[in-house]
Structures are given as C-alpha cells and as structure tokens.
Scaffold this motif. Structure first.
Motif, short mmCIF file in Angstrom:
data_model
loop_
_atom_site.label_atom_id
_atom_site.label_comp_id
_atom_site.label_asym_id
_atom_site.label_seq_id
_atom_site.Cartn_x
_atom_site.Cartn_y
_atom_site.Cartn_z
N MET A 87 49.45 115.98 -19.53
CA MET A 87 48.73 116.67 -20.18
C MET A 87 47.37 116.24 -20.34
O MET A 87 46.88 114.97 -20.35
CB MET A 87 49.37 116.39 -21.92
CG MET A 87 48.64 116.88 -22.96
SD MET A 87 49.53 116.87 -24.60
CE MET A 87 50.43 115.41 -24.48
N LYS A 88 46.58 117.21 -20.79
CA LYS A 88 45.04 117.19 -20.74
C LYS A 88 44.63 116.42 -21.86
O LYS A 88 45.01 117.05 -23.20
CB LYS A 88 44.21 118.13 -20.28
CG LYS A 88 44.19 118.73 -19.09
CD LYS A 88 43.50 120.02 -18.64
CE LYS A 88 43.69 120.34 -17.31
NZ LYS A 88 42.80 121.59 -17.25
N THR A 89 44.08 115.47 -21.98
CA THR A 89 44.02 114.57 -23.47
C THR A 89 43.00 115.32 -24.34
O THR A 89 43.02 115.26 -25.69
CB THR A 89 43.63 113.13 -23.24
OG1 THR A 89 42.29 113.18 -22.65
CG2 THR A 89 44.48 112.52 -22.40
N LYS A 90 42.12 115.92 -23.81
CA LYS A 90 40.90 116.39 -24.68
C LYS A 90 41.59 118.03 -25.33
O LYS A 90 41.21 118.02 -26.43
CB LYS A 90 39.49 116.73 -23.87
CG LYS A 90 38.70 115.79 -23.49
CD LYS A 90 37.55 116.31 -22.76
CE LYS A 90 36.64 114.78 -22.03
NZ LYS A 90 35.49 115.41 -21.56
N ASP A 91 42.38 118.65 -24.53
CA ASP A 91 42.68 119.83 -24.88
C ASP A 91 44.02 119.54 -25.96
O ASP A 91 44.09 120.11 -27.08
CB ASP A 91 43.37 120.68 -23.84
CG ASP A 91 42.33 121.20 -22.83
OD1 ASP A 91 41.28 121.33 -23.21
OD2 ASP A 91 42.70 121.43 -21.84
N SER A 92 44.69 118.46 -25.88
CA SER A 92 45.80 118.32 -26.77
C SER A 92 45.19 117.52 -27.97
O SER A 92 45.77 117.85 -28.91
CB SER A 92 46.71 117.42 -25.89
OG SER A 92 46.08 116.17 -25.49
N TYR A 93 44.26 116.73 -27.73
CA TYR A 93 43.74 116.22 -29.11
C TYR A 93 42.88 117.35 -30.12
O TYR A 93 43.11 117.31 -31.03
CB TYR A 93 42.56 115.29 -28.88
CG TYR A 93 43.09 113.94 -28.18
CD1 TYR A 93 44.25 113.47 -28.55
CD2 TYR A 93 42.34 113.25 -27.31
CE1 TYR A 93 44.83 112.26 -28.03
CE2 TYR A 93 42.98 111.91 -26.88
CZ TYR A 93 44.16 111.51 -27.22
OH TYR A 93 44.52 110.17 -26.74
N LEU A 94 42.16 118.28 -29.36
CA LEU A 94 41.65 119.53 -30.07
C LEU A 94 42.94 120.38 -30.90
O LEU A 94 42.80 120.49 -31.84
CB LEU A 94 40.93 120.32 -29.20
CG LEU A 94 40.16 121.47 -29.72
CD1 LEU A 94 39.33 120.91 -30.99
CD2 LEU A 94 39.44 122.23 -29.05
N ALA A 95 43.91 120.45 -29.96
CA ALA A 95 45.02 121.07 -30.65
C ALA A 95 45.63 120.70 -31.76
O ALA A 95 46.16 121.29 -32.49
CB ALA A 95 46.15 121.36 -29.40
N ILE A 96 45.93 119.40 -31.61
CA ILE A 96 46.40 118.63 -32.64
C ILE A 96 45.61 118.54 -33.95
O ILE A 96 45.88 118.72 -35.26
CB ILE A 96 46.93 117.22 -32.11
CG1 ILE A 96 47.95 117.32 -31.16
CG2 ILE A 96 47.37 116.22 -33.52
CD1 ILE A 96 48.36 115.76 -30.47
N ALA A 97 44.29 118.45 -33.59
CA ALA A 97 43.30 118.51 -34.71
C ALA A 97 43.15 119.69 -35.48
O ALA A 97 43.28 119.99 -36.77
CB ALA A 97 41.96 118.19 -34.25
N VAL A 98 43.30 120.87 -34.65
CA VAL A 98 43.49 122.17 -35.18
C VAL A 98 44.56 122.55 -35.90
O VAL A 98 44.46 123.09 -37.11
CB VAL A 98 42.97 123.30 -34.03
CG1 VAL A 98 43.48 124.68 -34.64
CG2 VAL A 98 41.59 123.09 -33.74
N LEU A 99 45.83 122.15 -35.58
CA LEU A 99 47.01 122.14 -36.16
C LEU A 99 47.10 121.29 -37.39
O LEU A 99 47.40 122.01 -38.44
CB LEU A 99 48.10 121.89 -35.29
CG LEU A 99 49.64 122.00 -35.64
CD1 LEU A 99 50.01 123.47 -35.99
CD2 LEU A 99 50.63 121.33 -34.56
#
Length: 147
Positions: free
Chosen positions: A1-13
């Motif tokens: 999993m791409k960490t930047k994308d997943s961190y941003l997705a978790i933050a938006v969620l």
C-alpha cells in the motif's frame, strides 16, 4: 500500500467522520423543521467520509498495480505549496475585491497552474462561467448577497 495515499485517505475519512458527528450535534431549529440546519452539514460530512473511504479503497488497489512515480520527489511538495499559497491569496483578496473578481482571478490562475499556460483560454473560460454561475445562483435564486 502506498503510504502517502493511505495516510491521506485515512485523514480525509477521519475528518469526514468527525465533521459528521459534529454536524449531528448541531442545535435543532426551534421553528419549522427541527433538522433543517442539520441537513447540509450532515450531508457534507457524509460525502467527505465517502470520498475518504473511496480514496482508501483506491490506495489498496493501486498497491497491487505497482506504478512507478513519474514526477520528482521535490516537485510534489512545490506543487502543494503553490496550491496552498493560491488559496491563502484568495482568502486575503476575497473581502477587498469581492466574490466575482477574486473568484475569477483565483480560479483562472489555479486552473492555469493545473492545466498549463497553453490552455489559458479554457482555464479563463471555465473560471468565468463558474464564477458567474455561482454568483447568479446565490444573488438571484437564493437571494443571498455575496461580498
């Protein structure tokens, strides 16, 4: 999993869920529909939560595809800094120049930044149509005066 994308997705969620909970706790209207003031913020929070969830799913899918990055590492940070600077500039000029001028200038510059200077006419046209459309909607239909 791409960490930047997943961190941003978790933050938006997380932001969407917290915003939704805050919207649900808004005071109810004493006159008319008691949930009237809650509908829009609640819908917005649910929409942001849904976007965060979709981003998280997309980050899991992109992990399986193994794309190589096409841009340089420092280029991303510079683009984010420019975008944030444009948003701050828009906020600073909004009250002084008013909605129509500041929104048109901001959108024109932002779209030219995203699309490149070669598509300046398209960017300016989209910015103009959007600005006039939103102005008309608020001023003439909703009867809300914009600065």
């Amino acid at each position: 999993m791409k960490t930047k994308d997943s961190y941003l997705a978790i933050a938006v969620l997380a932001f969407g869920l917290i915003y939704t909970m805050g919207a649900w706790r808004l005071p109810r209207a004493p006159v008319g529909n008691p949930f009237g003031p809650v509908y829009f913020p609640l819908g917005l929070g649910l929409l942001v939560s849904l976007i965060g969830l979709l981003m998280l799913i997309q980050s899991f899918k992109s992990d399986q595809e193994e794309h190589k990055p096409t841009s340089k590492r420092g280029g991303y940070a510079v683009r984010v800094l420019i975008a944030v600077s444009l948003c701050v500039g828009y906020a600073l000029m909004f009250n002084r120049l008013g909605f129509v001028i500041s929104t048109f200038v901001f959108l024109s510059v932002f779209l030219m930044f995203l699309n490149g200077l070669k598509k300046w006419l398209l960017s300016a046209s989209v910015a103009f149509l959007y600005t006039i459309g939103v102005w008309y909607l608020f001023e003439k239909i909703f009867l809300i005066n914009l600065p």
